[in-house]
Scaffold this active site. Structure first.
Site, PDB file in Angstrom:
ATOM      1  CB  THR A 156       4.396   5.484   7.658  1.00  0.00           C
ATOM      2  OG1 THR A 156       5.349   4.634   7.024  1.00  0.00           O
ATOM      3  CG2 THR A 156       4.443   6.848   7.025  1.00  0.00           C
ATOM      4  CD1 TRP A 202     -10.662  -1.362 -10.242  1.00  0.00           C
ATOM      5  CD2 TRP A 202     -10.105   0.567  -9.221  1.00  0.00           C
ATOM      6  NE1 TRP A 202      -9.397  -1.034 -10.633  1.00  0.00           N
ATOM      7  CE2 TRP A 202      -9.013   0.141 -10.035  1.00  0.00           C
ATOM      8  CE3 TRP A 202      -9.972   1.736  -8.490  1.00  0.00           C
ATOM      9  CZ2 TRP A 202      -7.827   0.858 -10.124  1.00  0.00           C
ATOM     10  CZ3 TRP A 202      -8.787   2.452  -8.584  1.00  0.00           C
ATOM     11  CH2 TRP A 202      -7.718   2.019  -9.388  1.00  0.00           C
ATOM     12  CE  LYS A 239      -6.810  -2.579  -8.928  1.00  0.00           C
ATOM     13  NZ  LYS A 239      -5.489  -2.598  -8.345  1.00  0.00           N
ATOM     14  CD  GLU A 286       3.363   8.917   3.878  1.00  0.00           C
ATOM     15  OE1 GLU A 286       2.361   9.116   4.611  1.00  0.00           O
ATOM     16  OE2 GLU A 286       3.761   7.779   3.580  1.00  0.00           O
TER      17      GLU A 286
HETATM   18  P1  ADP Z   1      -0.409   4.449   9.161  1.00  0.00           P
HETATM   19  O1  ADP Z   1      -1.696   3.832   8.701  1.00  0.00           O
HETATM   20  O2  ADP Z   1       0.784   3.773   8.618  1.00  0.00           O
HETATM   21  O3  ADP Z   1      -0.386   4.781  10.584  1.00  0.00           O
HETATM   22  P2  ADP Z   1      -1.124   7.083   8.523  1.00  0.00           P
HETATM   23  O4  ADP Z   1      -1.562   7.337   9.881  1.00  0.00           O
HETATM   24  O5  ADP Z   1      -0.329   8.079   7.826  1.00  0.00           O
HETATM   25  O6  ADP Z   1      -0.276   5.821   8.445  1.00  0.00           O
HETATM   26  O7  ADP Z   1      -2.392   6.644   7.714  1.00  0.00           O
HETATM   27  C1  ADP Z   1      -2.787   7.283   6.568  1.00  0.00           C
HETATM   28  C2  ADP Z   1      -3.877   6.513   5.897  1.00  0.00           C
HETATM   29  O8  ADP Z   1      -5.005   6.362   6.749  1.00  0.00           O
HETATM   30  C3  ADP Z   1      -4.439   7.232   4.694  1.00  0.00           C
HETATM   31  O9  ADP Z   1      -3.639   7.058   3.570  1.00  0.00           O
HETATM   32  C4  ADP Z   1      -5.807   6.586   4.562  1.00  0.00           C
HETATM   33  O10 ADP Z   1      -5.737   5.351   3.908  1.00  0.00           O
HETATM   34  C5  ADP Z   1      -6.203   6.348   5.979  1.00  0.00           C
HETATM   35  N1  ADP Z   1      -7.101   7.419   6.429  1.00  0.00           N
HETATM   36  C6  ADP Z   1      -6.784   8.516   7.117  1.00  0.00           C
HETATM   37  N2  ADP Z   1      -7.879   9.251   7.381  1.00  0.00           N
HETATM   38  C7  ADP Z   1      -8.922   8.598   6.832  1.00  0.00           C
HETATM   39  C8  ADP Z   1     -10.332   8.838   6.763  1.00  0.00           C
HETATM   40  N3  ADP Z   1     -10.901   9.892   7.328  1.00  0.00           N
HETATM   41  N4  ADP Z   1     -11.086   7.939   6.098  1.00  0.00           N
HETATM   42  C9  ADP Z   1     -10.530   6.866   5.513  1.00  0.00           C
HETATM   43  N5  ADP Z   1      -9.233   6.571   5.565  1.00  0.00           N
HETATM   44  C10 ADP Z   1      -8.426   7.422   6.216  1.00  0.00           C
END
Ligand code: ADP
Length: 544
Positions: free
Chosen positions: A185, A444, A439, A330
């Site tokens: 990640t 929230w 917050k 994940e």
């Molecule tokens: P990184 O941001 O570290 O590259 P990821 O690609 O795994 O890691 O990102 C996952 C995160 O991206 C999710 O936990 C969420 O916060 C955000 N995310 C993914 N898809 C969406 C979506 N359609 N709308 C809003 N947030 C999203």
């Protein structure tokens, strides 16, 4: 019933045997368009397995890649796990320091590198020579870049190695729970963490994502993953395409609006997937050039929340459906997809547009829930929002190198770090990352909701809402906006957009116009950086 381990190699042998003439088209680093078929991918991957053997790669070894979406990268995707090794895709947009940390943590034995990352590979070499023994440049002899690597690391040319090898290789069968691929990640906080996929999890994820109410990929589809193969396996599309026999179009490194529109039309692409920034770029290009999308029917957007404008503009101006999905590294990564249920069939245009902002419903095979701060499950009423947890066979139970199950709670749920609502039909809407939610006075406020409203203003190109410390309310929203090219922003007119859309106490206390906003290596807003810069904004104000 018979038992048979779910092998990634059998996805490919199925494609070769039953969809042998299905096309794989690549825009290459050598500026050519390369075409071949699933039958070729399979035989090349067998040849590559022989090359890997020659390079000393054995079952369980990690094989790193620093590469765009292209056919040679695809061959590594299948050859490494096919022989029992692990395909470790590395995000080249990360800081070089993080990349060498990742390579050393993963203990990559060989690196497959695109020629546009030659300088990066040379710079990394002295820091990774403890694990990396060979760097293979993904090109032919004529395009080998001049490079010097650290002592102890050999340099090789992909096409030369392939020419010298034979494809006399039979895919082995082994335990389906064996590791197949590794992704880190991007680590917006702390060091990147590795997620190790298995043959079984990859198979199940490919099955579920290909379904009609998810990516809806079929043999007649022509799919183009814009999402990079170095970022969560291009959302699993290289596997789902082979599983279904769909043709796969791999765009290489030119992902600007003009290049994308050209490739989507010339390759008659029906479905494409990527992050909102790419689609905003494509939209801007289409609007300014007058070009049309001739064959694209659906665009999947995910990775961050899709602004309403994106969904409406593609629908109204180009007749293309923008479909929202959600997931994370994940989760392999797809967790939810927004496809209608009977209840959504008769929605008016406005209702449908509002509904499409939701990230969708859970894929069959995995499950989800939202919980409050004490872990109590919250109702599915579309209003209550809480921490989103997930569970299922393509969801990580620990990070690479950690104890099994160490990423789960006592009941086996994985906390996504996202905050969401779930409506009575089971559609989630992400309202925030848990560390980004504001917050205010014990309640929230969703930063994403506030950002979406801000970007609907014609003069606003991008917006970020962060939680700034507040002497009375603990935290209050602070809105940062970037003007669209050639525009100036009148903060009062942005504030006016919030009337009737959110509760009064949600309104940003202040709006700051800034020249640009920082982004992570995957193009998301880097809110940690903004928080460091602006978290005391209201406190300073109060003192003054
Ligand atoms: P990184 O941001 O570290 O590259 P990821 O690609 O795994 O890691 O990102 C996952 C995160 O991206 C999710 O936990 C969420 O916060 C955000 N995310 C993914 N898809 C969406 C979506 N359609 N709308 C809003 N947030 C999203």
């Amino acid at each position: 019933m018979q038992t048979q381990d779910l092998m990634i190699s059998s996805i490919l042998t199925h494609a070769a045997r039953h969809h042998g003439s299905g096309e794989v088209v690549s825009r290459t680093e050598e500026n050519t368009t390369h075409r071949y078929t699933w039958r070729d991918v399979e035989s090349h991957s067998r040849r590559l397995a022989r090359v890997l053997q020659k390079l000393g790669v054995a079952a369980g070894d990690r094989v790193g890649t620093l590469a765009w979406n292209g056919y040679r990268h695809l061959e590594v995707y299948y050859a490494a796990p096919g022989m029992g090794a692990i395909c470790h895709t590395i995000n080249p947009r990360l800081h070089a320091d993080d990349i060498s940390y990742i390579i050393n943590h993963a203990q990559d034995k060989v690196l497959f590198v695109d020629i546009s990352f030659a300088a990066l590979a040379s710079a990394l070499a002295p820091h990774v020579s403890g694990s990396v023994k060979t760097v293979v440049m993904l090109t032919d002899a004529a395009h080998m870049p001049p490079m010097t690597l650290a002592p102890g690391i050999a340099l090789a040319c992909y096409d030369q190695l392939m020419d010298e090898a034979d494809d006399n290789y039979a895919w082995p069968s082994f335990d389906e729970n064996t590791a197949s691929a590794l992704c880190y990640t991007s680590g917006t906080t702390g060091r990147p963490k590795g997620v190790l996929y298995s043959h079984r999890s990859t198979w199940l994820h490919a099955y579920a994502t290909a379904l009609p109410d998810v990516l809806c990929i079929k043999a007649t589809s022509r799919v183009l993953p814009v999402v990079p193969m170095f970022h969560v396996n291009a959302w699993g599309m290289p596997y789902a395409a082979a599983l279904t026999g769909a043709s796969l179009v791999l765009p290489g490194r030119h992902l600007d609006g003009a290049s994308m529109a050209g490739l989507l039309n010339s390759e008659r692409v029906s479905f494409t997937a990527g992050v909102p920034t790419v689609w905003m770029g494509l939209l801007q290009y289409l609007r300014s050039s007058g070009d049309r999308l001739e064959t694209v029917q659906r665009i999947m957007t995910g990775g961050s929340a899709a602004p309403p404008l994106l969904i409406e503009a593609f629908r109204d101006e180009y007749g293309v459906a923008v479909e929202h999905g959600w997931g994370m590294t994940e989760i392999s990564p797809v967790g939810t997809y927004n496809a209608p249920k009977p209840a959504q069939v008769g929605l008016t245009t406005d209702q449908a547009a509002a509904h499409m902002l939701k990230q969708g419903r859970i894929l069959p095979g995995i499950d989800m829930k939202i919980v409050d701060g004490d872990g109590n499950e919250l109702p599915w009423d579309g209003t209550a929002f809480g921490d989103l947890k997930v569970k299922g066979p393509w969801i990580a139970n620990a990070y690479h190198g950690d104890e099994p199950d160490s990423a789960l709670d006592e009941a086996g749920w994985f906390a996504t770090g996202d905050v969401a609502t779930i409506d009575p039909d089971g559609f989630i809407q992400i309202t925030d990352r848990s560390k980004d939610v504001i917050k205010s006075g014990g309640e929230w406020i969703s930063s994403i909701t506030l950002e979406n409203i801000a970007v609907s203003h014609p003069d606003v190109a991008e917006a970020a809402v962060i939680a700034a410390a507040h002497p009375k309310w603990d935290e209050r929203p602070l809105l940062l906006v970037v003007p669209a090219p050639g525009k100036t922003i009148d903060p009062a007119s942005v504030l006016a957009l919030y009337q009737d859309k959110v509760a009064k106490w949600w309104l940003p206390d202040e709006i700051l116009v800034v020249a640009d906003l920082p982004h992570t290596a995957t193009g998301k807003l880097l809110k940690t950086d903004l928080r460091t810069r602006f978290k005391d904004y209201y406190v300073r104000d109060a003192k003054a």
